[in-house]
Motif scaffolding. Structure first.
Motif, short mmCIF file in Angstrom:
data_model
loop_
_atom_site.label_atom_id
_atom_site.label_comp_id
_atom_site.label_asym_id
_atom_site.label_seq_id
_atom_site.Cartn_x
_atom_site.Cartn_y
_atom_site.Cartn_z
N MET A 19 0.79 -1.22 0.00
CA MET A 19 0.00 0.00 0.00
C MET A 19 0.81 1.26 0.00
O MET A 19 0.38 2.29 -0.50
CB MET A 19 -0.91 0.01 1.24
CG MET A 19 -2.01 -1.02 1.18
SD MET A 19 -3.18 -0.83 2.53
CE MET A 19 -2.17 -1.24 3.92
N GLU A 46 -7.97 6.11 -0.35
CA GLU A 46 -6.92 5.22 -0.83
C GLU A 46 -6.70 4.05 0.11
O GLU A 46 -6.55 2.90 -0.32
CB GLU A 46 -5.62 6.01 -1.02
CG GLU A 46 -5.72 7.08 -2.10
CD GLU A 46 -4.65 8.14 -2.00
OE1 GLU A 46 -3.79 8.03 -1.11
OE2 GLU A 46 -4.68 9.07 -2.82
N ARG A 50 -7.41 -0.12 -0.42
CA ARG A 50 -6.32 -1.07 -0.28
C ARG A 50 -6.53 -2.04 0.88
O ARG A 50 -5.62 -2.74 1.28
CB ARG A 50 -4.99 -0.33 -0.15
CG ARG A 50 -4.55 0.30 -1.46
CD ARG A 50 -3.48 1.36 -1.24
NE ARG A 50 -2.89 1.81 -2.49
CZ ARG A 50 -3.45 2.68 -3.32
NH1 ARG A 50 -4.63 3.22 -3.02
NH2 ARG A 50 -2.86 3.03 -4.45
#
Length: 272
Positions: A19, A46, A50
């Motif tokens: 990540m 984000e 992930r």
């Protein structure tokens, strides 16, 4: 003690590694508090994409811009003391005296750690004493806010994005409270691990099913021994400058006077 690779840890390491690089570039960094909330909203999306879980995302939502952390980061001073000055300022003799007492008090714990990792009590006690006064002071900053602030800050965003993902992983696992307090750069626990290193090297030293470097002496010391072993520690070999295990101590801290102080204090505790 349980294995380093207890349930879920391998996948957590993969999660952190996978990540961090993309997120470091995608979320827009900044140099003051004004853009922090916008960055946080972007980073949250984000992180969720992930695989970061709801517990950690909620902790991220609760973070605030850590002005004291930024001040500490901007005003770091290089080690310019001589070894003798450093030892005196950090109380090296007092650390050695208390270390000897704690070595006797927790003899069984240190024997178990040495049997498993090959690291004798001296270096562990020297690090424990040097880092937090044997657990006496762990810091005064919220860990997740500290690493989130430094991940947002442009100065070292990539490095601290990894630390933020490490902290989020620990929160999702139940090994770190969102309210946990640590040092200015988000260091965790009695021997001051960065969050990414807790994920990589943390072990359950007391067998309770969690890696708790804040409240568990056994977890903190076993994890420190595991770190040293992973950085080349060889059982039964010396750890003074020029000897086989001094490189592992160098892996713990980059400052030369700190490395030498750990070796001197450790030898005093071990009676070498």
């Amino acid at each position: 003690m349980k294995s380093l690779f207890r349930g879920g840890l391998l996948s957590a390491i993969v999660l952190v590694a996978g990540m961090s690089a993309g997120a470091a570039q995608a979320a827009t960094c900044g140099n003051n508090a004004s853009g922090f909330n916008a960055w946080k909203a972007q980073f949250r999306q984000e992180a969720a994409s992930r695989g970061v879980g709801q517990r950690a995302l909620a902790a991220l939502d609760g973070t605030t811009y850590a002005s004291k952390t930024i001040s500490a980061d901007r005003n770091q001073k290089s080690f310019k003391l001589t070894l003798n000055q450093f030892m005196e300022r950090r109380g090296g003799a007092a650390i050695a005296r208390k270390g000897k007492s704690l070595k006797k008090q927790h003899a069984s714990l240190f024997a178990n750690i040495e049997a498993r990792y090959g690291v004798p009590p001296g270096p562990l006690l020297a690090i424990w004493g040097m880092e937090t006064g044997f657990g006496g002071f762990l810091g005064n900053q919220n860990i997740i806010s500290a690493v989130a602030t430094l991940a947002y800050d442009c100065r070292r965003s990539e490095f601290f994005t990894r630390q933020l993902y490490g902290a989020l992983t620990l929160i999702d696992r139940g090994d770190l409270s969102p309210n946990a307090i640590g040092a200015a750069h988000g260091e965790v626990g009695q021997t001051q691990f960065l969050p990414e290193n807790v994920v990589k090297y943390g072990v359950d030293g007391d067998g309770d099913g969690h890696i708790d470097l804040i409240r568990s002496r056994a977890d903190a010391l076993a994890s420190t021994a595991n770190f040293l072993r992973a950085h080349g520690w060889r059982p039964g070999r010396g750890y003074q400058p020029g000897e086989a295990n001094f490189g592992a101590i160098q892996g713990w801290n980059a400052a030369g006077v700190y490395q030498q102080a750990i070796a001197i204090i450790a030898a005093d505790i071990d009676g070498n």
